[in-house]
Design a protein around this motif. Structure first.
Motif, PDB file in Angstrom:
ATOM      1  N   LEU A   1     -15.008  11.472  22.567  1.00  0.00           N
ATOM      2  CA  LEU A   1     -14.528  11.758  21.219  1.00  0.00           C
ATOM      3  C   LEU A   1     -14.862  10.582  20.308  1.00  0.00           C
ATOM      4  N   PHE A   2     -15.146  10.894  19.059  1.00  0.00           N
ATOM      5  CA  PHE A   2     -15.527   9.872  18.090  1.00  0.00           C
ATOM      6  C   PHE A   2     -14.623   9.997  16.873  1.00  0.00           C
ATOM      7  N   ILE A   3     -13.846   8.929  16.596  1.00  0.00           N
ATOM      8  CA  ILE A   3     -12.967   8.906  15.422  1.00  0.00           C
ATOM      9  C   ILE A   3     -13.457   7.880  14.423  1.00  0.00           C
ATOM     10  N   VAL A   4     -13.505   8.266  13.162  1.00  0.00           N
ATOM     11  CA  VAL A   4     -13.970   7.399  12.078  1.00  0.00           C
ATOM     12  C   VAL A   4     -12.809   7.127  11.130  1.00  0.00           C
ATOM     13  N   ASP A   5     -12.615   5.864  10.815  1.00  0.00           N
ATOM     14  CA  ASP A   5     -11.654   5.453   9.805  1.00  0.00           C
ATOM     15  C   ASP A   5     -12.404   5.395   8.478  1.00  0.00           C
ATOM     16  N   ALA A   6     -12.138   6.380   7.610  1.00  0.00           N
ATOM     17  CA  ALA A   6     -12.818   6.465   6.317  1.00  0.00           C
ATOM     18  C   ALA A   6     -11.906   6.075   5.166  1.00  0.00           C
ATOM     19  N   CYS A   7     -10.873   5.285   5.437  1.00  0.00           N
ATOM     20  CA  CYS A   7      -9.932   4.902   4.378  1.00  0.00           C
ATOM     21  C   CYS A   7     -10.622   4.201   3.222  1.00  0.00           C
ATOM     22  N   GLN A   8     -11.570   3.317   3.533  1.00  0.00           N
ATOM     23  CA  GLN A   8     -12.251   2.557   2.490  1.00  0.00           C
ATOM     24  C   GLN A   8     -13.510   3.247   1.984  1.00  0.00           C
ATOM     25  N   SER A   9     -13.875   4.389   2.582  1.00  0.00           N
ATOM     26  CA  SER A   9     -15.118   5.052   2.169  1.00  0.00           C
ATOM     27  C   SER A   9     -14.889   6.382   1.460  1.00  0.00           C
ATOM     28  N   ALA A  10     -13.810   7.094   1.750  1.00  0.00           N
ATOM     29  CA  ALA A  10     -13.571   8.376   1.091  1.00  0.00           C
ATOM     30  C   ALA A  10     -13.384   8.173  -0.409  1.00  0.00           C
TER      31      ALA A  10
ATOM     32  N   GLY B   1     -21.197  13.516  12.397  1.00  0.00           N
ATOM     33  CA  GLY B   1     -21.062  14.003  13.768  1.00  0.00           C
ATOM     34  C   GLY B   1     -19.803  13.528  14.457  1.00  0.00           C
ATOM     35  N   CYS B   2     -18.757  13.236  13.676  1.00  0.00           N
ATOM     36  CA  CYS B   2     -17.503  12.764  14.269  1.00  0.00           C
ATOM     37  C   CYS B   2     -16.628  13.949  14.678  1.00  0.00           C
ATOM     38  N   ASP B   3     -15.717  13.682  15.587  1.00  0.00           N
ATOM     39  CA  ASP B   3     -14.720  14.678  16.003  1.00  0.00           C
ATOM     40  C   ASP B   3     -13.443  14.550  15.198  1.00  0.00           C
ATOM     41  N   LEU B   4     -13.136  13.335  14.797  1.00  0.00           N
ATOM     42  CA  LEU B   4     -11.916  13.026  14.056  1.00  0.00           C
ATOM     43  C   LEU B   4     -12.265  12.043  12.945  1.00  0.00           C
ATOM     44  N   LEU B   5     -11.593  12.189  11.815  1.00  0.00           N
ATOM     45  CA  LEU B   5     -11.802  11.266  10.704  1.00  0.00           C
ATOM     46  C   LEU B   5     -10.519  11.199   9.896  1.00  0.00           C
ATOM     47  N   VAL B   6     -10.158   9.998   9.476  1.00  0.00           N
ATOM     48  CA  VAL B   6      -8.959   9.835   8.648  1.00  0.00           C
ATOM     49  C   VAL B   6      -9.337   9.178   7.337  1.00  0.00           C
ATOM     50  N   GLY B   7      -8.558   9.488   6.305  1.00  0.00           N
ATOM     51  CA  GLY B   7      -8.776   8.897   4.994  1.00  0.00           C
ATOM     52  C   GLY B   7      -7.456   8.679   4.282  1.00  0.00           C
ATOM     53  N   SER B   8      -7.495   7.847   3.271  1.00  0.00           N
ATOM     54  CA  SER B   8      -6.309   7.516   2.484  1.00  0.00           C
ATOM     55  C   SER B   8      -6.458   8.088   1.083  1.00  0.00           C
ATOM     56  N   GLY B   9      -5.350   8.598   0.548  1.00  0.00           N
ATOM     57  CA  GLY B   9      -5.393   9.115  -0.814  1.00  0.00           C
ATOM     58  C   GLY B   9      -5.359   8.045  -1.878  1.00  0.00           C
ATOM     59  N   ARG B  10      -4.835   6.870  -1.554  1.00  0.00           N
ATOM     60  CA  ARG B  10      -4.508   5.898  -2.609  1.00  0.00           C
ATOM     61  C   ARG B  10      -5.596   4.867  -2.871  1.00  0.00           C
TER      62      ARG B  10
END
Length: 367
Positions: A147-156, A167-176
């Motif tokens: 599994l591949f998880i990407v932290d996109a907090c600073q990129s979204a 090609g990630c399985d999981l990705l998280v992002g921040s609204g703020r």
């Protein structure tokens, strides 16, 4: 958001939510459009930290499994990985970096085997201007079965984020952050094909369906959601994402890169200032240190002048910053709405500070 809160105060929270249900639900669709996902692949939570933790804690690790992580992971993510390693007996390994400060993709490929269950990577670190090669890593992960998880907090909202291309399985992002949405909002992408492999540690009414005294997990990302939500914040998140989409992230990304490149060039000429950014492709986060000044003092003086910056401490990127001997640095982030004149005003203020010419300098503040 304020209109919804006012409506809650007048008629009640449940009643206000009923009237605004379409606007509340729209945030899922907006985020799906932003990252090229499906509606059922999006869950909204109260922070990116919560989203990342819920996703990783839902993976069925066993003793002896391996987790490969980039050394620039955010501190909260790092803590959870260490916690899982200690509690479950999994092996946590940090990947080496190449000469440009990026994850060494060739070495990652060499380390992959059937025991690797998770690869974790920050798309853009919180303390550096680099952009990690997440699409290259995604291709390796998909071929290995990890599994591949990407932290996109600073990129979204900062640069284009396309989960299909990554090609990630999981990705998280921040609204703020670069989406400029309300604080207390985060989102989780779960690829539809892997959702059934994940069991949330905490379940809520919206994450399950009841059947004759038992329950079944929701078929996609909604299994990570709870029924009780901040309706006003979700409305605000949807509006913020819509706003970013209206401008066009590809378009604003070009503007951000232009401003950041000019800022780095200008800062390099300021005596006593060192630009700490690495990478090949660089983003709108610019990290600097000072020869004779504490970043906290610099931030305070800049804030007095109406210039917002942030101090990054090594506990928020402990593995990488400690390896580099950095205890703290100043992060200056530009966005598309900033101007060249504002960049020059910042640099002029830093020149005044490093040369001791800061107006209104208080004795001892910069000692």
């Amino acid at each position: 958001m304020t209109q919804h809160l006012e409506l809650e105060s007048r008629i009640g929270a449940y009643e206000a939510a009923e009237r605004a249900q379409d606007s509340i639900d729209h945030a899922h669709e907006a985020i799906a459009a932003l990252i090229n996902a499906k509606r059922q692949e999006i869950a909204i939570l109260d922070s990116a930290t919560r989203a990342w933790g819920m996703a990783v804690a839902g993976i069925p690790f066993r003793a002896g499994d391996r987790i490969l992580a980039s050394p620039v992971e955010y501190g909260s993510n790092h803590i959870l990985l260490v916690h899982l390693a200690e509690r479950l007996g999994v092996s946590l390994e940090f990947l080496p970096l190449d000469a440009n400060g990026l994850v060494d993709v060739a070495e990652l490929e060499n380390r992959l085997d059937e025991r690797v269950k998770l690869i974790a990577m920050a798309h853009v670190p919180m303390h550096d201007g680099l952009v990690n090669p997440v699409a290259e890593v995604g291709a390796l992960a998909r071929g290995s079965g990890a599994l591949f998880i990407v932290d996109a907090c600073q990129s979204a909202g900062h640069l284009p984020v396309d989960v299909r291309r990554i090609g990630c399985d999981l990705l998280v992002g921040s609204g703020r952050k670069f989406l400029r949405g309300p604080r207390g909002t985060g989102f989780l992408y779960v690829r539809q094909a892997v959702a059934s492999r994940l069991t949330p540690a905490v379940l809520g009414l919206d994450g399950v369906s009841w059947h004759s005294g038992t329950y079944h997990l929701a078929p996609g990302a909604p299994r990570f959601e709870t029924w009780e939500v901040d309706a006003a914040a979700r409305i605000g998140l949807g509006v913020a994402v819509d706003y970013a989409l209206q401008w066009g992230v590809e378009r604003t990304w070009r503007r951000v890169r232009h401003l950041a490149a000019g800022l780095r060039e200008r800062l390099a000429a300021v005596p006593g200032v060192r630009v700490e950014d690495r990478g090949v492709e660089r983003c709108g986060n610019v990290a600097v240190t000072f020869r004779d000044l504490d970043p906290f003092d610099v931030r305070a003086e800049l804030l007095r002048r109406g210039i917002n910056t942030w101090v990054c401490l090594d506990n928020a990127a402990c593995h990488d910053m400690q390896l580099r001997g950095l205890s703290r640095l100043l992060r200056v982030s530009v966005h598309y709405y900033n101007t060249e004149e504002e960049v020059e005003r910042l640099c002029s203020a830093l020149e005044a500070l490093t040369s001791g010419r800061a107006a209104g300098r208080t004795a001892g503040v910069f000692a």
